[in-house]
Design an enzyme around this catalytic site. Structure first.
Site, PDB file in Angstrom:
ATOM      1  N   ARG A 160      21.604  58.078  52.213  1.00 18.10           N
ATOM      2  CA  ARG A 160      21.842  59.418  53.030  1.00 18.10           C
ATOM      3  C   ARG A 160      20.913  60.467  51.798  1.00 18.10           C
ATOM      4  O   ARG A 160      20.602  61.702  52.121  1.00 18.10           O
ATOM      5  CB  ARG A 160      23.310  60.343  53.283  1.00 18.10           C
ATOM      6  CG  ARG A 160      23.194  61.370  54.169  1.00 18.10           C
ATOM      7  CD  ARG A 160      25.105  61.651  54.641  1.00 18.10           C
ATOM      8  NE  ARG A 160      25.599  62.703  54.315  1.00 18.10           N
ATOM      9  CZ  ARG A 160      26.337  63.327  55.140  1.00 18.10           C
ATOM     10  NH1 ARG A 160      27.175  62.634  54.516  1.00 18.10           N
ATOM     11  NH2 ARG A 160      26.552  64.827  55.504  1.00 18.10           N
TER      12      ARG A 160
ATOM     13  N   ASN B 226      26.450  56.837  63.600  1.00 12.09           N
ATOM     14  CA  ASN B 226      25.532  58.506  63.662  1.00 12.09           C
ATOM     15  C   ASN B 226      23.924  57.769  63.455  1.00 12.09           C
ATOM     16  O   ASN B 226      23.824  56.840  62.261  1.00 12.09           O
ATOM     17  CB  ASN B 226      26.107  59.511  62.597  1.00 12.09           C
ATOM     18  CG  ASN B 226      26.370  60.343  63.405  1.00 12.09           C
ATOM     19  OD1 ASN B 226      26.609  60.885  64.242  1.00 12.09           O
ATOM     20  ND2 ASN B 226      27.603  61.196  62.648  1.00 12.09           N
TER      21      ASN B 226
ATOM     22  N   CYS C 234      31.379  61.547  69.273  1.00  9.83           N
ATOM     23  CA  CYS C 234      30.788  62.342  68.021  1.00  9.83           C
ATOM     24  C   CYS C 234      32.348  63.091  67.942  1.00  9.83           C
ATOM     25  O   CYS C 234      33.115  63.836  68.771  1.00  9.83           O
ATOM     26  CB  CYS C 234      29.809  62.878  68.301  1.00  9.83           C
ATOM     27  SG  CYS C 234      29.703  64.719  67.007  1.00  9.83           S
ATOM     28  N   ASP C 235      33.155  63.638  66.652  1.00  9.54           N
ATOM     29  CA  ASP C 235      34.259  64.354  66.565  1.00  9.54           C
ATOM     30  C   ASP C 235      33.907  65.677  66.518  1.00  9.54           C
ATOM     31  O   ASP C 235      34.733  66.533  66.118  1.00  9.54           O
ATOM     32  CB  ASP C 235      34.950  63.682  65.602  1.00  9.54           C
ATOM     33  CG  ASP C 235      34.277  64.479  64.453  1.00  9.54           C
ATOM     34  OD1 ASP C 235      33.152  64.464  64.175  1.00  9.54           O
ATOM     35  OD2 ASP C 235      34.698  63.808  63.307  1.00  9.54           O
TER      36      ASP C 235
ATOM     37  N   HIS D 255      25.162  66.211  69.186  1.00 11.05           N
ATOM     38  CA  HIS D 255      24.544  67.236  67.958  1.00 11.05           C
ATOM     39  C   HIS D 255      23.486  68.225  68.428  1.00 11.05           C
ATOM     40  O   HIS D 255      23.167  69.188  67.615  1.00 11.05           O
ATOM     41  CB  HIS D 255      24.107  66.862  66.648  1.00 11.05           C
ATOM     42  CG  HIS D 255      25.171  66.089  65.558  1.00 11.05           C
ATOM     43  ND1 HIS D 255      25.100  65.612  64.384  1.00 11.05           N
ATOM     44  CD2 HIS D 255      26.554  65.549  66.132  1.00 11.05           C
ATOM     45  CE1 HIS D 255      26.146  64.835  64.183  1.00 11.05           C
ATOM     46  NE2 HIS D 255      26.761  64.888  65.150  1.00 11.05           N
TER      47      HIS D 255
ATOM     48  N   TYR E 226      25.725  72.522  65.170  1.00 10.03           N
ATOM     49  CA  TYR E 226      24.345  71.457  64.776  1.00 10.03           C
ATOM     50  C   TYR E 226      22.874  72.422  65.461  1.00 10.03           C
ATOM     51  O   TYR E 226      21.847  71.507  64.878  1.00 10.03           O
ATOM     52  CB  TYR E 226      24.751  70.230  64.643  1.00 10.03           C
ATOM     53  CG  TYR E 226      25.344  69.142  63.857  1.00 10.03           C
ATOM     54  CD1 TYR E 226      24.426  68.981  62.665  1.00 10.03           C
ATOM     55  CD2 TYR E 226      26.566  68.614  64.655  1.00 10.03           C
ATOM     56  CE1 TYR E 226      25.866  68.239  62.517  1.00 10.03           C
ATOM     57  CE2 TYR E 226      26.954  67.688  63.806  1.00 10.03           C
ATOM     58  CZ  TYR E 226      26.992  67.714  62.463  1.00 10.03           C
ATOM     59  OH  TYR E 226      28.022  66.986  61.150  1.00 10.03           O
TER      60      TYR E 226
ATOM     61  N   ARG F  45      24.498  67.847  49.971  1.00 15.45           N
ATOM     62  CA  ARG F  45      25.354  67.529  51.425  1.00 15.45           C
ATOM     63  C   ARG F  45      26.131  66.166  51.075  1.00 15.45           C
ATOM     64  O   ARG F  45      27.141  66.076  50.990  1.00 15.45           O
ATOM     65  CB  ARG F  45      25.226  67.672  52.682  1.00 15.45           C
ATOM     66  CG  ARG F  45      26.324  66.925  53.668  1.00 15.45           C
ATOM     67  CD  ARG F  45      27.829  68.231  53.486  1.00 15.45           C
ATOM     68  NE  ARG F  45      29.382  67.385  53.917  1.00 15.45           N
ATOM     69  CZ  ARG F  45      30.457  67.650  53.525  1.00 15.45           C
ATOM     70  NH1 ARG F  45      30.274  68.849  52.798  1.00 15.45           N
ATOM     71  NH2 ARG F  45      31.463  67.320  53.910  1.00 15.45           N
TER      72      ARG F  45
HETATM   73  C1  G6P Z   1      31.012  65.735  61.868  1.00 13.92           C
HETATM   74  C2  G6P Z   1      29.588  64.939  62.338  1.00 13.92           C
HETATM   75  C3  G6P Z   1      29.811  63.840  61.964  1.00 13.92           C
HETATM   76  C4  G6P Z   1      28.965  63.374  60.699  1.00 13.92           C
HETATM   77  C5  G6P Z   1      30.017  63.984  59.750  1.00 13.92           C
HETATM   78  C6  G6P Z   1      29.947  64.045  57.814  1.00 13.92           C
HETATM   79  O1  G6P Z   1      32.107  65.340  62.002  1.00 13.92           O
HETATM   80  O2  G6P Z   1      30.389  65.079  64.097  1.00 13.92           O
HETATM   81  O3  G6P Z   1      28.742  63.197  62.671  1.00 13.92           O
HETATM   82  O4  G6P Z   1      29.436  62.329  60.671  1.00 13.92           O
HETATM   83  O5  G6P Z   1      30.560  65.415  60.470  1.00 13.92           O
HETATM   84  O6  G6P Z   1      30.128  65.147  58.255  1.00 13.92           O
HETATM   85  P1  G6P Z   1      30.273  64.614  56.608  1.00 13.92           P
HETATM   86  O7  G6P Z   1      31.760  65.656  55.469  1.00 13.92           O
HETATM   87  O8  G6P Z   1      30.083  63.293  55.869  1.00 13.92           O
HETATM   88  O9  G6P Z   1      29.252  65.825  56.013  1.00 13.92           O
HETATM   89 MN    MN Z   2      28.879  63.743  65.217  1.00 13.71          MN
END
Ligand code: G6P
Ligand code: MN
Length: 436
Positions: free
Chosen positions: A85, A139, A161-162, A191, A257, A277
């Site tokens: 990533r 994802n 998705c959360d 997103h 997003y 990030r």
């Molecule tokens: C949110 C999104 C997820 C994503 C995450 C990343 O929860 O819905 O799809 O994976 O953010 O979070 P992070 O803390 O890893 O940047």
């Molecule tokens: Mn998500």
């Protein structure tokens, strides 16, 4: 699946808390990486022995073994982990583009890594546990869901998705309500969505008032996160940008997003290009969660462990519970459109509210959407569909077409430069047909 994720302990806590409700008797953790599944698996064994000694636990790196006999499969894989990533983000920044993990071209590289691995899991599940429900968080969900629903329409898979629930909790807190007492109307792609109405139990729509508060400057941010996983500077800025986006295009409230598509140049300024990030996740959560697992294994006790549930864990367990107990509760799910959004491609995955029960999902009819949102979604959907085809066929031409359709890419030249770098950097993950 993907139990090596740092989100696993939160899911375990939610599963444990609702073990009776979901009739859980056995839990197996799977990851392709021995070291990670060993630590999470042992953490789980100790945690369960203290909280629910009646629940059988195991862990394995063998996919078939993990899936055999399963009724519910939670999937949250990340091929290439957060290390890759970070590579995606740095590669995009090098060419002056946003490389976020799901939005922009970071999501493209990630999709082409995740889709083959997910299809392998679904194929195996259809062989060894064909009646299991597969609940997926992996994802980039928009493209993962397009690939799975198209390749294996018979699979009982729900892609979630959360983010919507996290944002809803924040908005509910601002409005002075409990999220569960509000009904959010929403449409879009993963997103990439908007809220059109927020009803309370009396049937009053609270969105117009929220819009007024935004336009008058009364509310400038949604900073008070309700979610322990989203308390840092990145999420602070991201949630504040909801208000900025709502102000810019006040018809509907955007999902956070959309910041990457509404405000590309500001995003380039707001976020650090040197320490991205992914770098911050690698330096933070990836270390602390595993340190905690090691401490628990050393002391053979998870009694005072701080790794407990949050929005992410609760949401997927609540979804499973709604199926198991035929509760028909409302969740936002990625499903085939099939007319839910009247004036959008029916043969495309969209993210809409659905009622979920034993018989599966019943999407809510959204109706017709305005030209602006429809056109943004059409370009994004074109990008997603072509990215999936590029992935499945190993087609460079389709990859190039997909990339130009992504709103964060200004030109053929930039898109091609990034694609050529990605090809080099993803040899271990992408369809090998790209390299022949
Ligand atoms: C949110 C999104 C997820 C994503 C995450 C990343 O929860 O819905 O799809 O994976 O953010 O979070 P992070 O803390 O890893 O940047
Ligand atoms: Mn998500």
């Amino acid at each position: 699946m993907g139990a090596g994720s740092t989100h696993t302990p939160g899911i375990l806590a939610a599963l444990t808390a609702k073990a009776d409700e979901i009739k859980m008797s056995e839990l197996c953790l799977h990851d392709i990486e021995y070291d990670r599944v060993y630590h999470m698996g042992e953490f789980n064994r100790i945690y369960m022995s203290e909280h629910r000694p009646d629940i059988k636990t195991s862990w394995t790196t063998d996919l078939k073994e993990a899936l055999t006999g399963a009724d519910y499969v939670f999937i949250q894989i990340r091929p290439g982990r957060n290390e890759q990533r970070a590579v995606d983000e740095h590669t995009c920044y090098k060419h002056g583009l946003i490389g976020q993990e799901t939005c922009g071209l970071g999501g493209f590289a990630f999709a082409l890594r995740t889709i083959p691995a997910i299809l392998e899991i679904v194929k195996t599940a259809l062989e060894v546990c064909p009646n299991a429900w597969l609940l997926n968080y992996s994802n980039p969900e928009a493209m993962v869901s397009e690939a799975v629903y198209r390749t294996y329409p018979q699979a009982k898979m729900l892609c979630i998705c959360d983010m919507p629930i996290s944002q809803q909790e924040q908005v509910a807190a601002y409005l002075g309500y409990d999220e569960k007492d509000l009904t959010f109307k929403y449409f879009g792609l993963n997103h990439f969505g908007w809220y059109t109405n927020i009803y309370n139990k009396k049937g009053e729509d609270l969105l117009p008032q929220l819009r007024e508060d935004v336009l008058s400057g009364k509310v400038t941010g949604l900073s008070a996160s309700q979610d322990a996983g989203k308390l840092d500077d990145y999420w602070f800025k991201t949630f504040n940008n909801v208000i900025k986006g709502f102000k810019a295009y006040p018809d509907f409230m955007p999902l956070c997003y959309l910041q990457y598509y509404y405000f590309h140049d500001e995003m380039m300024e707001q976020f650090d290009h040197e320490f991205t990030r992914a770098d911050s996740v690698l330096a933070g959560r990836e270390i602390t969660v595993y340190q905690e697992c090691k401490r628990v294994i050393e002391t053979q006790s998870a009694k005072d462990s701080y790794l407990v549930s949050g929005v992410h864990g609760n949401y997927i367990v609540d979804l499973a519970s709604s199926i198991i107990n035929d509760k028909r509760e409302r969740f936002i799910v990625n499903v085939m459109n099939n007319g839910a959004i009247g004036n959008f491609n029916h043969d495309a995955v969209v993210e809409v509210p659905c009622y979920v029960g034993a018989s599966g999902v019943e999407p809510v009819a959204v109706g017709y959407i305005p030209q602006f949102h429809k056109s943004l979604m059409e370009a994004q959907k074109g990008y997603e569909k072509l990215a999936v085809e590029a992935c499945l066929e190993g087609s460079y031409d389709k990859a190039l077409q997909a990339i130009l359709l992504n709103k964060t890419v200004p030109s053929y030249r930039k898109g091609k430069e990034v694609l050529d770098d990605f090809l080099e950097l993803n040899k271990d993950y992408w369809n090998q047909k790209f390299y022949k």
